[in-house]
Design an enzyme around this catalytic site. Sequence first.
Site, PDB file in Angstrom:
ATOM      1  N   LYS A 159     -30.555   7.058  16.365  1.00  0.00           N
ATOM      2  CA  LYS A 159     -30.961   7.583  18.175  1.00  0.00           C
ATOM      3  C   LYS A 159     -31.829   6.103  18.399  1.00  0.00           C
ATOM      4  O   LYS A 159     -32.981   5.737  17.628  1.00  0.00           O
ATOM      5  CB  LYS A 159     -31.020   8.528  19.159  1.00  0.00           C
ATOM      6  CG  LYS A 159     -29.639   9.178  19.118  1.00  0.00           C
ATOM      7  CD  LYS A 159     -28.456   8.999  19.639  1.00  0.00           C
ATOM      8  CE  LYS A 159     -27.837  10.118  19.456  1.00  0.00           C
ATOM      9  NZ  LYS A 159     -26.594  10.240  18.039  1.00  0.00           N
ATOM     10  N   ASP A 160     -31.938   5.458  19.320  1.00  0.00           N
ATOM     11  CA  ASP A 160     -32.735   4.243  20.039  1.00  0.00           C
ATOM     12  C   ASP A 160     -33.801   5.096  19.512  1.00  0.00           C
ATOM     13  O   ASP A 160     -34.518   6.207  20.670  1.00  0.00           O
ATOM     14  CB  ASP A 160     -32.364   3.680  21.508  1.00  0.00           C
ATOM     15  CG  ASP A 160     -31.318   2.795  21.213  1.00  0.00           C
ATOM     16  OD1 ASP A 160     -30.600   1.635  20.622  1.00  0.00           O
ATOM     17  OD2 ASP A 160     -29.552   3.452  21.337  1.00  0.00           O
TER      18      ASP A 160
END
Length: 381
Positions: free
Chosen positions: A80-81
């Site tokens: 995930k970012d």
Amino acid sequence: MNLNFMPLLHAYNHASIDFHFNSSARDFCVHEVPLYEFSNTGEHAVIQVRKSGLSTLEMLQVFSQILGVRIAELGYAGLKDKNALTTQFVSLPKKYAPLLEKNTHNLQERNLKILSLNYHHNKIKLGHLKGNRFFMRFKKMTPLNAQKTEQVLEQIVQFGMPNYFGSQRFGKFNDNHQEGLKILQNQTKFAHQKLNAFLISSYQSYLFNSLLSKRLEISKIISAFSLKENLEFFKQKNLSVDSNTLKTLKNQAHPFKILEGDVMCHYPYGKFFDALELEKESERFLKKEVVPTGLLDGKKALYAKNLSFEIEKEFRHNLLSSHAKTLGSRRFFWVFAENVTSQYIKEKAQFELGFYLPKGSYASALLKEIKHEKGENNDEF
């Protein structure tokens, strides 16, 4: 092949839309949708974690430091970012569950919050997710540009969008794919095998993006030019296409044309099969039942046939197809954003957008299709 980054074609032909987007915890949220329901019993604790300012791998290191769990014991479905507010599921051996509540404050100090605790009989593995729900806030948006954005979203909802790999796949300096090729050529190598594999996959991703952009170029030419002009174009490219086939291609209502020999896949998951009846498959594509796929080259990759193969072969590499640890696969050329919601807040000049994408698809690809950044030439055939 030129390994420098070239502009990737868009699906739709609108002019650039001017607004500001900042990838931050306030303006960009990602929520993981799990592949299956957790059983609430088993030897693995499953926690839903909210994080900000940390990558997934940095998050795992924090859990290891605070709980004493080995990183290898932790399971997660995807990366995930870092520059976003994200939620995702992480599994760990059940014996560490009591330590979570005891260390709530320590975790919160590191921008981690446990939202829920469940149990399951197996460890979460990479790919064990359905997809992600996204929220994006665009700023400095005029009413006219908000109207234009809504029109683009209508096209995306109806027809879908190109499934490009996002820029984060290629690193801060957009050179991961170049390092991957050097590894294949035995010009460089890193101590960590996972890093080597990731860089090689970045090279696969670069070839996929280039192939997808080429297919969009061909689709646009088929739509824009006459039968005679198309026949001349394919002749110049040494691609064998007869007039009847071209008529069938021009009649396809979808902006992305399905070619003879394309490897199709049932959507959002299912088996691969060859596109032989173009009219039938193009109708199913319009109904979002099947999607053409692109090559991620490797030792056991499935290749296209006929006209599709003639185009695809320019984006293969013999070092990938002979590399023992790079098996290869195929990836959807096209995906469909679902549950799209939008709101324009005129007094703040802000546009809020929510949507769902299947696993492996990037919100940045949808942003690219909306914004049409200035300097990206979408009309160059």
